[in-house]
Design a protein around this motif. Structure first.
Motif, mmCIF file in Angstrom:
data_model
loop_
_atom_site.group_PDB
_atom_site.id
_atom_site.type_symbol
_atom_site.label_atom_id
_atom_site.label_comp_id
_atom_site.label_asym_id
_atom_site.label_seq_id
_atom_site.Cartn_x
_atom_site.Cartn_y
_atom_site.Cartn_z
ATOM 1 N N PHE A 259 -8.384 14.120 12.247
ATOM 2 C CA PHE A 259 -8.574 13.320 11.047
ATOM 3 C C PHE A 259 -7.321 13.395 10.169
ATOM 4 O O PHE A 259 -6.548 14.354 10.245
ATOM 5 C CB PHE A 259 -9.763 13.845 10.237
ATOM 6 C CG PHE A 259 -11.096 13.689 10.901
ATOM 7 C CD1 PHE A 259 -11.918 12.608 10.598
ATOM 8 C CD2 PHE A 259 -11.554 14.622 11.819
ATOM 9 C CE1 PHE A 259 -13.159 12.464 11.194
ATOM 10 C CE2 PHE A 259 -12.789 14.490 12.418
ATOM 11 C CZ PHE A 259 -13.595 13.410 12.100
ATOM 12 N N ASN A 260 -7.145 12.383 9.327
ATOM 13 C CA ASN A 260 -6.136 12.448 8.271
ATOM 14 C C ASN A 260 -6.820 12.967 7.008
ATOM 15 O O ASN A 260 -7.851 12.429 6.601
ATOM 16 C CB ASN A 260 -5.544 11.059 7.999
ATOM 17 C CG ASN A 260 -4.602 10.611 9.088
ATOM 18 O OD1 ASN A 260 -3.848 11.415 9.630
ATOM 19 N ND2 ASN A 260 -4.634 9.337 9.428
ATOM 20 N N TYR A 261 -6.241 13.986 6.403
ATOM 21 C CA TYR A 261 -6.846 14.594 5.228
ATOM 22 C C TYR A 261 -5.997 14.359 3.983
ATOM 23 O O TYR A 261 -4.766 14.394 4.029
ATOM 24 C CB TYR A 261 -7.018 16.102 5.444
ATOM 25 C CG TYR A 261 -7.913 16.435 6.608
ATOM 26 C CD1 TYR A 261 -9.279 16.143 6.571
ATOM 27 C CD2 TYR A 261 -7.396 17.033 7.754
ATOM 28 C CE1 TYR A 261 -10.101 16.448 7.645
ATOM 29 C CE2 TYR A 261 -8.215 17.343 8.830
ATOM 30 C CZ TYR A 261 -9.563 17.043 8.777
ATOM 31 O OH TYR A 261 -10.375 17.331 9.843
ATOM 32 N N SER A 262 -6.696 14.139 2.890
ATOM 33 C CA SER A 262 -6.061 14.042 1.579
ATOM 34 C C SER A 262 -6.557 15.205 0.731
ATOM 35 O O SER A 262 -7.423 15.974 1.155
ATOM 36 C CB SER A 262 -6.415 12.705 0.918
ATOM 37 O OG SER A 262 -5.960 11.619 1.696
ATOM 38 N N VAL A 263 -6.015 15.331 -0.468
ATOM 39 C CA VAL A 263 -6.421 16.418 -1.351
ATOM 40 C C VAL A 263 -6.625 15.879 -2.760
ATOM 41 O O VAL A 263 -5.860 15.022 -3.215
ATOM 42 C CB VAL A 263 -5.383 17.575 -1.332
ATOM 43 C CG1 VAL A 263 -4.039 17.123 -1.864
ATOM 44 C CG2 VAL A 263 -5.890 18.789 -2.098
ATOM 45 N N GLN A 264 -7.674 16.339 -3.415
ATOM 46 C CA GLN A 264 -7.909 16.006 -4.818
ATOM 47 C C GLN A 264 -6.942 16.839 -5.665
ATOM 48 O O GLN A 264 -6.924 18.072 -5.600
ATOM 49 C CB GLN A 264 -9.355 16.296 -5.191
ATOM 50 C CG GLN A 264 -9.667 16.381 -6.677
ATOM 51 C CD GLN A 264 -9.234 15.171 -7.484
ATOM 52 O OE1 GLN A 264 -8.391 15.292 -8.361
ATOM 53 N NE2 GLN A 264 -9.826 14.012 -7.199
ATOM 54 N N TYR B 68 -10.817 11.297 3.663
ATOM 55 C CA TYR B 68 -11.420 12.628 3.715
ATOM 56 C C TYR B 68 -10.621 13.513 2.767
ATOM 57 O O TYR B 68 -9.474 13.869 3.058
ATOM 58 C CB TYR B 68 -11.373 13.180 5.141
ATOM 59 C CG TYR B 68 -12.109 12.318 6.144
ATOM 60 C CD1 TYR B 68 -13.416 12.624 6.520
ATOM 61 C CD2 TYR B 68 -11.499 11.199 6.725
ATOM 62 C CE1 TYR B 68 -14.100 11.843 7.451
ATOM 63 C CE2 TYR B 68 -12.174 10.413 7.645
ATOM 64 C CZ TYR B 68 -13.461 10.737 7.999
ATOM 65 O OH TYR B 68 -14.138 9.954 8.917
ATOM 66 N N ILE B 69 -11.228 13.859 1.648
ATOM 67 C CA ILE B 69 -10.485 14.480 0.551
ATOM 68 C C ILE B 69 -10.935 15.921 0.333
ATOM 69 O O ILE B 69 -12.084 16.181 -0.042
ATOM 70 C CB ILE B 69 -10.670 13.666 -0.744
ATOM 71 C CG1 ILE B 69 -10.230 12.216 -0.518
ATOM 72 C CG2 ILE B 69 -9.889 14.297 -1.891
ATOM 73 C CD1 ILE B 69 -10.618 11.263 -1.626
ATOM 74 N N VAL B 70 -10.036 16.847 0.560
ATOM 75 C CA VAL B 70 -10.314 18.267 0.354
ATOM 76 C C VAL B 70 -10.254 18.585 -1.135
ATOM 77 O O VAL B 70 -9.355 18.130 -1.850
ATOM 78 C CB VAL B 70 -9.294 19.133 1.118
ATOM 79 C CG1 VAL B 70 -9.392 20.599 0.686
ATOM 80 C CG2 VAL B 70 -9.507 19.001 2.623
ATOM 81 N N GLU B 71 -11.239 19.361 -1.580
ATOM 82 C CA GLU B 71 -11.212 19.872 -2.950
ATOM 83 C C GLU B 71 -11.568 21.347 -2.917
ATOM 84 O O GLU B 71 -12.608 21.732 -2.401
ATOM 85 C CB GLU B 71 -12.183 19.117 -3.854
ATOM 86 C CG GLU B 71 -12.084 19.555 -5.313
ATOM 87 C CD GLU B 71 -12.949 18.726 -6.251
ATOM 88 O OE1 GLU B 71 -12.664 18.746 -7.461
ATOM 89 O OE2 GLU B 71 -13.895 18.079 -5.784
#
Length: 255
Positions: free
Chosen positions: A3-8, A223-226
């Motif tokens: 997956f490609n992940y983003s971050v808050q 898909y956003i990691v927090e």
């Protein structure tokens, strides 16, 4: 599947203020491909564009204060988002006085529908992000369900699985109730014993079930990691351990 992940960016809010460019480059080096903004629009649009381009990151959404979408502010908010290239306008919380009864939740859902149409005219998508309160019963009903049952299907169900678990909520049941609406989700680790302290892979969330649904039925694009438990891990350490945990789960074939 990878997956490609983003971050808050709230997860790294302090170091971001201290060193914006350096922080974004560190996030990209960890393997993140995007970021989600938050709060007031304190950075000039041109600076945001430059910083993201320089770091090789995309802006995948913005946690937008409710006040910024009211009649006296929405035009300037849309102008700012056009300038920075943001499509996903996610409301991260609502004032308590607007959500104290089930009727309040139905009323606010109607307001979301009106705002959503206005944003859609400008190529933007409105969404709502849950905390634990939406998963706690009110007047015999679940606020989360009441709200999304009364909103237009175009409005994004930005589920935060850690917050939902904190509220003892069955977030997978809600995900399945709204297939195709989880265009943007938050990946937040949580455990009954450690709260928000554990990182992804050390928590109580069934990441395989969650991410398979997102991929196959959720319509998920982001898909956003927090991670925000600074008492357990410093900001940059926490988000790095989370993406490493996700990659480890991928390598083990668990997601």
């Amino acid at each position: 599947m990878s997956f490609n992940y983003s971050v808050q960016l709230y997860s790294v809010r302090t170091v971001l203020q201290q060193d914006p460019l350096g922080t974004l480059h560190k996030l990209r080096a960890m393997g993140y491909t995007g970021v989600e903004g938050f709060g007031s629009f304190s950075f000039a649009a041109q600076d945001v564009q430059y910083a993201l381009s320089d770091a090789g990151l995309k802006l995948v959404g913005y946690h937008t204060p409710w006040g910024a979408l009211q009649a006296d502010k929405i035009d300037s908010t849309m102008d700012y988002f056009k300038s920075v290239g943001n499509r996903y306008v996610i409301v991260p919380a609502l004032p308590a006085e607007l959500t104290s009864t089930i009727d309040d939740w139905k009323k606010i859902a109607g307001e979301f529908n009106v705002i959503s149409k206005r944003l859609q005219d400008q190529g933007m998508i409105l969404g709502y992000h849950n905390h634990h309160q939406e998963f706690q019963m009110m007047e015999g009903q679940l606020p989360f369900q009441v709200f999304f049952d009364n909103t237009d299907p175009a409005i994004v169900v930005q589920i935060d699985n850690g917050n939902a678990l904190h509220g003892n909520g069955d977030f997978m049941a809600m995900m399945r109730r709204y297939p195709g609406r989880a265009k943007s989700v938050h990946l937040k680790p949580y455990s009954a014993s450690g709260g928000y302290g554990p990182v992804i892979g050390e928590d109580d969330i069934d990441w395989g079930d969650f991410l398979r649904f997102c991929r196959d039925q959720g319509g998920t694009e982001h898909y956003i990691v927090e991670y925000e438990d600074e008492k357990t891990h410093p900001q940059l350490v926490g988000v790095e351990l989370c993406i490493k945990g996700l990659r480890s789960l991928e390598e083990a074939g668990k997601i």
